[in-house]
Write a protein that holds these residues in place. Structure first.
Motif: not given
Length: 243
Positions: A187-209
């Motif tokens: 396990r580890g941490a990284r920045l999410a890819y845009p398609y992962e945020l879309a799958m999880l329906k995370v409302d984040a600004p464009p290009n947000a880390a």
């Protein structure tokens, strides 16, 4: 289980009942007197077990209701925990859990890390099965399975996007006579890819880390890597190895 049972064993027993859904969120826990009789343990031992479950956030004390199983909307099971639950109970999902947005696609592997995990050449064809786990109405995990070509060749039904009746590797082992071994979960941490945020329906600004927790699991047989899993947890979510 009875006679000289330690507090850790009692806590493990109830931890698994909660993980498997035998004791669901909101259910009343047995009284300490009942647990003492069940395990033949002292009141001190039982009280210590109950304190451990409470400290882990698995139970809560409610006025007039005694000890109940806690709601944990921001906790999701690891892949290892899901597999253990299936092995114990035959159930793929925990309390209030389900999966949606199932897909299965044959794709050119453009990720060098995945290619290395599966010991294939970059841009070789790989089967990608994906789904989103939900707990209640909360999207918790975007899950991806990358399957080596010899895996889906032996189990062609894995090419269907529909949820399989059982873990596809069980069919693989029966048809090929080979055993599979899972490496330790990482396990580890990284920045999410845009398609992962879309799958999880995370409302984040464009290009947000957006940092996310990622769990990795890989299976081998005698010919090498067979399957690689990536579980991407929604931001702010905790993982549980005992669910």
């Amino acid at each position: 289980m009875s006679g000289n049972t330690g507090y850790a064993e009692i806590a493990t027993f109830f931890r698994r009942q909660i993980a498997d859904g035998t004791l669901a969120p909101g259910d009343s826990m047995p009284t300490q007197k009942q647990v003492r009789q069940q395990f033949g343990a002292s009141i001190t031992t039982v009280n210590r077990a109950f304190q451990m479950l409470k400290a882990e956030g698995l139970t809560a004390a409610r006025v007039g209701q005694g000890t109940t199983v806690a709601e944990r909307p921001r906790v999701a099971a690891t892949a290892t925990a899901r597999l253990r639950r299936i092995s114990r109970t035959g159930r793929a999902y925990g309390p209030k859990e389900r999966s949606v947005d199932h897909q299965a696609r044959l794709l050119s592997c453009a990720d060098p890390d995945v290619a290395a995990e599966l010991d294939i050449e970059l841009h070789d064809e790989v089967l990608v099965r994906s789904r989103v786990y939900m707990k209640g109405n909360v999207r918790t995990i975007a899950s991806f399975s990358f399957i080596n070509p010899r895996g889906w060749a032996a189990v062609p039904e894995s090419l269907s996007p529909e949820p399989l009746e059982r873990f596809w590797q069980e069919d693989y082992k029966e048809r090929t006579g080979r055993t599979t071994v899972k490496l330790p979960e990482r396990r580890g941490a990284r920045l999410a890819y845009p398609y992962e945020l879309a799958m999880l329906k995370v409302d984040a600004p464009p290009n947000a880390a957006v940092p996310v927790l990622v769990l990795l699991n890989t299976w081998h047989d005698e010919d090498g890597p067979l399957e690689h899993w990536q579980d991407v947890f929604a931001p702010g979510l905790w993982d549980s190895d005992e669910e």
